[in-house]
Motif scaffolding. Structure first.
Motif, mmCIF file in Angstrom:
data_model
loop_
_atom_site.group_PDB
_atom_site.id
_atom_site.type_symbol
_atom_site.label_atom_id
_atom_site.label_comp_id
_atom_site.label_asym_id
_atom_site.label_seq_id
_atom_site.Cartn_x
_atom_site.Cartn_y
_atom_site.Cartn_z
ATOM 1 N N SER A 43 -17.453 8.524 -18.632
ATOM 2 C CA SER A 43 -16.872 8.719 -17.300
ATOM 3 C C SER A 43 -15.446 9.256 -17.407
ATOM 4 C CB SER A 43 -16.869 7.401 -16.521
ATOM 5 O OG SER A 43 -18.170 6.890 -16.362
ATOM 6 N N GLN A 44 -14.687 8.689 -18.342
ATOM 7 C CA GLN A 44 -13.309 9.144 -18.534
ATOM 8 C C GLN A 44 -13.279 10.616 -18.902
ATOM 9 O OE1 GLN A 44 -11.014 6.534 -21.066
ATOM 10 N NE2 GLN A 44 -9.427 8.066 -21.425
ATOM 11 N N PHE A 45 -14.196 11.042 -19.757
ATOM 12 C CA PHE A 45 -14.302 12.454 -20.134
ATOM 13 C C PHE A 45 -14.602 13.325 -18.914
ATOM 14 C CE2 PHE A 45 -17.665 15.651 -20.887
ATOM 15 C CZ PHE A 45 -16.917 16.630 -21.513
ATOM 16 N N LEU A 46 -15.536 12.869 -18.059
ATOM 17 C CA LEU A 46 -15.904 13.648 -16.879
ATOM 18 C C LEU A 46 -14.742 13.739 -15.888
ATOM 19 C CD1 LEU A 46 -19.529 12.327 -16.242
ATOM 20 C CD2 LEU A 46 -18.865 14.557 -17.155
ATOM 21 N N PHE A 47 -13.982 12.650 -15.735
ATOM 22 C CA PHE A 47 -12.856 12.660 -14.803
ATOM 23 C C PHE A 47 -11.730 13.557 -15.308
ATOM 24 C CE2 PHE A 47 -14.236 8.134 -13.524
ATOM 25 C CZ PHE A 47 -15.095 8.656 -12.568
ATOM 26 N N GLN A 48 -11.460 13.502 -16.611
ATOM 27 C CA GLN A 48 -10.326 14.233 -17.169
ATOM 28 C C GLN A 48 -10.622 15.718 -17.334
ATOM 29 O OE1 GLN A 48 -9.357 12.215 -20.830
ATOM 30 N NE2 GLN A 48 -8.302 10.533 -19.795
ATOM 31 N N ASP A 49 -11.776 16.043 -17.888
ATOM 32 C CA ASP A 49 -12.072 17.427 -18.249
ATOM 33 C C ASP A 49 -12.879 18.181 -17.196
ATOM 34 O OD1 ASP A 49 -10.867 16.521 -20.496
ATOM 35 O OD2 ASP A 49 -12.417 17.150 -21.904
ATOM 36 N N ASN A 50 -13.586 17.471 -16.337
ATOM 37 C CA ASN A 50 -14.439 18.138 -15.352
ATOM 38 C C ASN A 50 -14.036 17.843 -13.913
ATOM 39 O OD1 ASN A 50 -16.976 19.292 -17.029
ATOM 40 N ND2 ASN A 50 -16.295 17.378 -17.941
ATOM 41 N N HIS A 51 -13.042 16.972 -13.755
ATOM 42 C CA HIS A 51 -12.461 16.689 -12.441
ATOM 43 C C HIS A 51 -13.494 16.213 -11.416
ATOM 44 C CE1 HIS A 51 -8.881 18.517 -14.115
ATOM 45 N NE2 HIS A 51 -9.567 19.606 -14.379
ATOM 46 N N LEU A 52 -14.405 15.347 -11.865
ATOM 47 C CA LEU A 52 -15.342 14.714 -10.934
ATOM 48 C C LEU A 52 -14.624 13.632 -10.150
ATOM 49 C CD1 LEU A 52 -17.410 15.973 -13.071
ATOM 50 C CD2 LEU A 52 -18.920 14.126 -12.400
ATOM 51 N N SER A 53 -15.064 13.369 -8.930
ATOM 52 C CA SER A 53 -14.531 12.241 -8.181
ATOM 53 C C SER A 53 -15.475 11.057 -8.335
ATOM 54 C CB SER A 53 -14.388 12.590 -6.695
ATOM 55 O OG SER A 53 -15.653 12.646 -6.063
ATOM 56 N N PRO A 54 -14.959 9.816 -8.367
ATOM 57 C CA PRO A 54 -15.819 8.631 -8.480
ATOM 58 C C PRO A 54 -16.850 8.550 -7.361
ATOM 59 C CG PRO A 54 -13.530 8.036 -8.900
ATOM 60 C CD PRO A 54 -13.525 9.452 -8.410
ATOM 61 N N GLU A 55 -16.466 8.949 -6.133
ATOM 62 C CA GLU A 55 -17.383 8.860 -4.990
ATOM 63 C C GLU A 55 -18.565 9.803 -5.154
ATOM 64 O OE1 GLU A 55 -13.471 7.352 -4.076
ATOM 65 O OE2 GLU A 55 -14.098 9.348 -4.736
ATOM 66 N N LEU A 232 -20.692 22.701 -13.261
ATOM 67 C CA LEU A 232 -21.786 22.089 -14.033
ATOM 68 C C LEU A 232 -21.932 22.757 -15.397
ATOM 69 C CD1 LEU A 232 -24.463 21.602 -11.205
ATOM 70 C CD2 LEU A 232 -22.862 19.929 -12.140
ATOM 71 N N THR A 233 -21.141 22.295 -16.356
ATOM 72 C CA THR A 233 -21.274 22.745 -17.733
ATOM 73 C C THR A 233 -22.317 21.879 -18.442
ATOM 74 O OG1 THR A 233 -19.557 21.232 -18.511
ATOM 75 C CG2 THR A 233 -18.852 23.399 -17.724
ATOM 76 N N LEU A 234 -22.643 22.236 -19.682
ATOM 77 C CA LEU A 234 -23.587 21.442 -20.460
ATOM 78 C C LEU A 234 -23.042 20.024 -20.668
ATOM 79 C CD1 LEU A 234 -26.165 21.163 -22.137
ATOM 80 C CD2 LEU A 234 -24.888 22.043 -24.119
ATOM 81 N N GLY A 235 -21.734 19.924 -20.922
ATOM 82 C CA GLY A 235 -21.124 18.604 -21.102
ATOM 83 C C GLY A 235 -21.209 17.754 -19.843
ATOM 84 N N THR A 236 -21.017 18.388 -18.694
ATOM 85 C CA THR A 236 -21.114 17.668 -17.422
ATOM 86 C C THR A 236 -22.523 17.136 -17.203
ATOM 87 O OG1 THR A 236 -19.413 19.101 -16.471
ATOM 88 C CG2 THR A 236 -20.734 17.800 -14.938
ATOM 89 N N ILE A 237 -23.508 17.997 -17.409
ATOM 90 C CA ILE A 237 -24.910 17.602 -17.193
ATOM 91 C C ILE A 237 -25.312 16.475 -18.132
ATOM 92 C CG2 ILE A 237 -27.307 18.401 -17.339
ATOM 93 C CD1 ILE A 237 -26.270 21.182 -16.499
ATOM 94 N N LEU A 238 -24.955 16.599 -19.421
ATOM 95 C CA LEU A 238 -25.298 15.548 -20.390
ATOM 96 C C LEU A 238 -24.564 14.249 -20.066
ATOM 97 C CD1 LEU A 238 -25.288 17.553 -23.754
ATOM 98 C CD2 LEU A 238 -27.272 16.719 -22.474
ATOM 99 N N GLY A 239 -23.302 14.358 -19.682
ATOM 100 C CA GLY A 239 -22.523 13.168 -19.354
ATOM 101 C C GLY A 239 -23.072 12.439 -18.144
ATOM 102 N N VAL A 240 -23.357 13.180 -17.076
ATOM 103 C CA VAL A 240 -23.917 12.567 -15.876
ATOM 104 C C VAL A 240 -25.298 11.985 -16.165
ATOM 105 C CG1 VAL A 240 -24.753 13.016 -13.529
ATOM 106 C CG2 VAL A 240 -22.587 14.008 -14.287
ATOM 107 N N GLY A 241 -26.089 12.698 -16.973
ATOM 108 C CA GLY A 241 -27.422 12.205 -17.341
ATOM 109 C C GLY A 241 -27.359 10.891 -18.093
#
Length: 315
Positions: A43-55, A232-241
């Motif tokens: 989650s930390q990776f997604l927030f820092q590098d992909n700028h996802l919001s928690p909501e 939606l990069t490969l890292g984002t998809i794998l991380g969310v998955g």
């Protein structure tokens, strides 16, 4: 009173069965804690590098997890998934568990990770163990034994070292992060204790599946997943998955199943594996560094598991 061989054999068999149940419960609780802890660095990776919001992430991960669990329960396990809704007297407790327990833990954990880091978030969540012991004493009139009391004290000392990084008079995290973390601990205690009676009446998969789906719907209303979609990069998809299927779905199924075999207090104590896995993940994948005080704090938190194990052996 002299027991016959048959009575001695029966008592020995019962003790062995109880020990096996405790072992199964312990393995489930530890597995769930590790999966949940690894979710932190991801989650930390997604927030820092992909700028996802928690909501946004909440609506996705809880909604998908809930749907998959309910489909699996209905078509693979062949269990009736609508049974919960046919008994209105249970819906109040279920709603409280779904909103103030499961959904609150999911959301506050992500918020705390976003405001601080994965290791700090999981350590603050472990304070829910202290609240469980307190709630157990108040509501069930069951005081902690000396091993549980010792484990709580050791966990508190370890947590304080981790949060302060050895500077015992000042916190090394922001006030919003600390507030979110303390609320996370409260939600964790609620999540552990509320569903115990529900699990005696309904399937674990049904309870978790519907609670996940309810939380997913609530957060999809708050932040629809089709609005402000992240890149939606490969890292984002794998991380969310990973977060959806392992960090959310499997971790909660393991944890809530453990409550069938061990008490909420012991299950909460075994959650101390969360900071260990979160910290290890942060070091390996995010190159996060920790000083000596934080390492000692982590060891103290982890040692509570062995203190409890010793207590079970003595009993």
């Amino acid at each position: 009173m002299v027991l016959s061989k048959k009575e001695k054999w029966r008592i020995g068999l019962e003790n062995k069965t109880q020990a096996q149940k405790r072992l199964i419960g312990g393995i489930l609780a530890v597995t769930g804690a590790i999966l949940w802890g690894i979710q932190g660095p991801v989650s930390q990776f997604l927030f820092q590098d992909n700028h996802l919001s928690p909501e946004w992430l909440m609506g996705i991960k809880m909604g998908i997890s809930g749907i998959v669990i309910l489909l699996f329960t209905n078509f693979i396990k062949k269990e009736p998934v609508m049974e919960l809704w046919k008994k209105p007297k249970n819906l109040g407790v279920f709603a409280a568990y779904a909103v103030f327990g499961l959904a609150a833990v999911q959301y506050l954990y992500l918020v705390t990770v976003n405001l601080s880091n994965a290791g700090t978030a999981t350590v603050l969540q472990s304070l829910g163990t202290v609240l469980i012991v307190i709630f157990t004493a108040i509501f069930y009139h069951q005081l902690p034994n000396k091993y549980e009391a010792t484990a709580v004290l050791v966990a508190l000392i370890g947590t304080w070292l981790l949060v302060t990084k050895g500077h015992l008079t000042q916190l090394a995290i922001s006030t919003p992060a600390l507030t979110a973390g303390l609320l996370l601990a409260l939600a964790g205690a609620i999540q552990t204790m509320l569903p115990v009676n529900l699990l005696k009446r309904f399937s674990t998969l049904v309870v978790v599946g519907w609670a996940m789906l309810v939380g997913g719907i609530i957060f999809t209303i708050v932040h629809p997943f089709w609005v402000d979609v992240p890149r939606l990069t490969l890292g984002t998809i794998l991380g969310v998955g990973f977060i959806v299927f392992f960090g959310t779905m499997m971790s909660f199924i393991c944890f809530i199943n453990s409550l069938k075999f061990i008490s909420p207090t012991v299950a909460g104590m075994l959650d101390t594996f969360e900071p260990l896995s979160a910290t290890a993940g942060a070091v390996v994948f995010l190159n996060t560094s920790f000083n000596g005080a934080e390492v000692i704090g982590g060891i103290l938190v982890l040692s509570t598991v062995f203190i409890l194990a010793l207590g079970n052996k003595k009993e």
